[in-house]
Design a protein around this motif. Structure first.
Motif, mmCIF file in Angstrom:
data_model
loop_
_atom_site.group_PDB
_atom_site.id
_atom_site.type_symbol
_atom_site.label_atom_id
_atom_site.label_comp_id
_atom_site.label_asym_id
_atom_site.label_seq_id
_atom_site.Cartn_x
_atom_site.Cartn_y
_atom_site.Cartn_z
ATOM 1 N N GLY A 105 0.955 -1.166 0.111
ATOM 2 C CA GLY A 105 -0.104 -0.016 -0.303
ATOM 3 C C GLY A 105 0.833 1.253 0.012
ATOM 4 O O GLY A 105 0.394 2.348 0.265
ATOM 5 N N ILE A 106 2.047 1.187 -0.453
ATOM 6 C CA ILE A 106 3.051 2.203 -0.496
ATOM 7 C C ILE A 106 3.140 2.629 -2.001
ATOM 8 O O ILE A 106 3.868 1.889 -2.549
ATOM 9 N N ALA A 107 2.701 3.827 -2.081
ATOM 10 C CA ALA A 107 3.153 4.276 -3.683
ATOM 11 C C ALA A 107 4.676 4.674 -3.795
ATOM 12 O O ALA A 107 5.466 4.927 -3.139
ATOM 13 N N LEU A 144 9.646 13.473 5.635
ATOM 14 C CA LEU A 144 10.281 12.643 6.639
ATOM 15 C C LEU A 144 9.786 12.143 7.710
ATOM 16 O O LEU A 144 10.271 12.512 8.739
ATOM 17 N N ASP A 145 8.670 11.564 7.605
ATOM 18 C CA ASP A 145 7.819 11.064 8.418
ATOM 19 C C ASP A 145 8.490 9.782 9.219
ATOM 20 O O ASP A 145 8.734 8.653 8.134
ATOM 21 N N PRO A 146 8.964 9.648 10.290
ATOM 22 C CA PRO A 146 9.580 8.259 10.740
ATOM 23 C C PRO A 146 8.957 7.148 10.410
ATOM 24 O O PRO A 146 9.357 6.190 10.054
ATOM 25 N N THR A 147 7.517 7.141 10.667
ATOM 26 C CA THR A 147 6.815 5.950 10.731
ATOM 27 C C THR A 147 6.354 5.607 9.309
ATOM 28 O O THR A 147 6.402 4.250 9.202
ATOM 29 N N GLU A 148 6.345 6.360 8.354
ATOM 30 C CA GLU A 148 6.236 6.115 7.158
ATOM 31 C C GLU A 148 7.714 5.627 6.498
ATOM 32 O O GLU A 148 7.543 4.498 5.868
ATOM 33 N N HIS A 149 8.757 5.745 6.913
ATOM 34 C CA HIS A 149 9.930 5.115 6.497
ATOM 35 C C HIS A 149 10.384 3.908 7.249
ATOM 36 O O HIS A 149 11.168 2.979 6.693
ATOM 37 N N LEU A 230 17.026 9.765 8.775
ATOM 38 C CA LEU A 230 15.620 9.005 8.122
ATOM 39 C C LEU A 230 16.191 7.640 7.501
ATOM 40 O O LEU A 230 15.616 6.454 7.763
ATOM 41 N N PRO A 231 17.588 7.518 7.110
ATOM 42 C CA PRO A 231 17.818 6.177 6.387
ATOM 43 C C PRO A 231 17.713 5.052 7.389
ATOM 44 O O PRO A 231 17.772 3.940 7.209
ATOM 45 N N GLY A 237 13.388 -0.761 10.075
ATOM 46 C CA GLY A 237 11.992 -1.375 9.766
ATOM 47 C C GLY A 237 12.048 -2.803 8.973
ATOM 48 O O GLY A 237 11.386 -3.610 9.261
ATOM 49 N N ALA A 238 13.261 -2.701 8.254
ATOM 50 C CA ALA A 238 13.643 -3.883 7.425
ATOM 51 C C ALA A 238 14.095 -5.089 8.342
ATOM 52 O O ALA A 238 14.102 -6.103 7.818
ATOM 53 N N ALA A 239 14.345 -4.845 9.489
ATOM 54 C CA ALA A 239 14.969 -5.729 10.512
ATOM 55 C C ALA A 239 14.508 -5.612 11.707
ATOM 56 O O ALA A 239 15.257 -5.752 12.908
ATOM 57 N N GLU A 240 13.330 -5.395 11.812
ATOM 58 C CA GLU A 240 12.697 -5.018 13.236
ATOM 59 C C GLU A 240 12.963 -5.813 14.234
ATOM 60 O O GLU A 240 12.965 -5.365 15.295
#
Length: 265
Positions: A105-107, A144-149, A230-231, A237-240
């Motif tokens: 659901g992410i454009a 630069l929303d943390p939750t989006e990243h 932000l990176p 997120g990819a290794a939560e």
């Protein structure tokens, strides 16, 4: 095999190409980057690099098979505007990532013209100096929303089992007006918070703490604008659910700053 993710403090400008000017100033950072292939134990199929130096209205992927170069810095010697890091792109990986994001659901858009910026090549040249690993860059999203990243990172997680290393390239302290001794206290305070939040906190608390980074000690002194932090959100997120470790740390960066890099998994 599930590969780790990284948040790398990438240093200033085209530093790996300026040994004559910098001498050993970047020796610790360079050594930490050169050690990544040993940590991985395999040559990855590709790298997906999220650079602090690229922002778009929606997440955007570099889709060229042979990206050019962007010299997104100023005041450096003339030859640094002719350096080349000719790593191949991967339109196939770009399409795969776009599909992963859309499924979540992410454009996500594509950019076939975008070249590599120094957030990528200054970080990756010491890792793969032969430029022989395919690389796709992925932008930050304006706002630069943390939750989006963090959510972006979650959507990218399957790539870790497909031979792709996800690398967030930024800087753990990025206040250009306080580079040097002026940033000593703020960088030390914020770095201590990063270590505590990433390494000592349990994974659920860790995500919440990092998403709420602006409440950290010296947060806005460390990051008046958060694009270089932000990176980290994407790599996390990819290794939560994976443990974090510090893979680079020094207290004398650029004349007095405390900075770090982290690995997840």
């Amino acid at each position: 095999m599930k590969l780790p993710t990284y948040f790398i403090s990438h240093g200033g400008g085209p530093w790996p190409f300026m040994k004559q000017e910098y001498g050993n100033a970047y020796a610790k950072l360079e050594a930490s980057l050169q050690d990544i292939p040993r940590q991985l134990g395999v040559t990855p199929q590709a790298l997906l690099v999220i650079s602090a130096h690229w922002e778009e209205p929606e997440f955007t992927l570099m889709s060229s098979s042979a990206p050019g170069m962007i010299y997104d810095y100023g005041g450096f010697p003339d030859y640094t505007y002719r350096i080349s890091y000719p790593a191949p792109g991967s339109p196939e990986l770009a399409q795969q990532v776009q599909q992963l994001l859309q499924d979540a659901g992410i454009a996500a858009g594509m950019d076939a013209q975008r070249g590599f910026d120094h957030g990528m090549y200054s970080a990756i040249y010491p890792v793969y100096p032969k430029a022989d690993v395919p690389i796709v860059q992925l932008s930050l999203k304006v706002g630069l929303d943390p939750t989006e990243h963090i959510a972006l990172g979650r959507a990218l997680a399957p790539l870790r089992e497909q031979g792709v290393v996800i690398i967030g390239s930024g800087l753990s302290f990025h206040n250009l007006r306080q580079f040097g001794p002026a940033g000593y206290a703020a960088s030390a305070q914020f770095d201590a918070w990063l270590h505590s939040s990433l390494i000592q906190a349990d994974t659920a608390a860790r995500t919440a703490q990092i998403a709420n980074w602006s409440a950290a000690p010296a947060a806005h002194a460390a990051h008046p604008r958060e694009e270089h932090l932000l990176p980290l959100m994407v790599a996390l997120g990819a290794a939560e659910d994976d443990a974090a470790s510090c893979v680079y740390h020094e207290k004398t960066f650029m004349g007095g700053l405390t900075v770090s890099s982290f690995r997840f998994g």
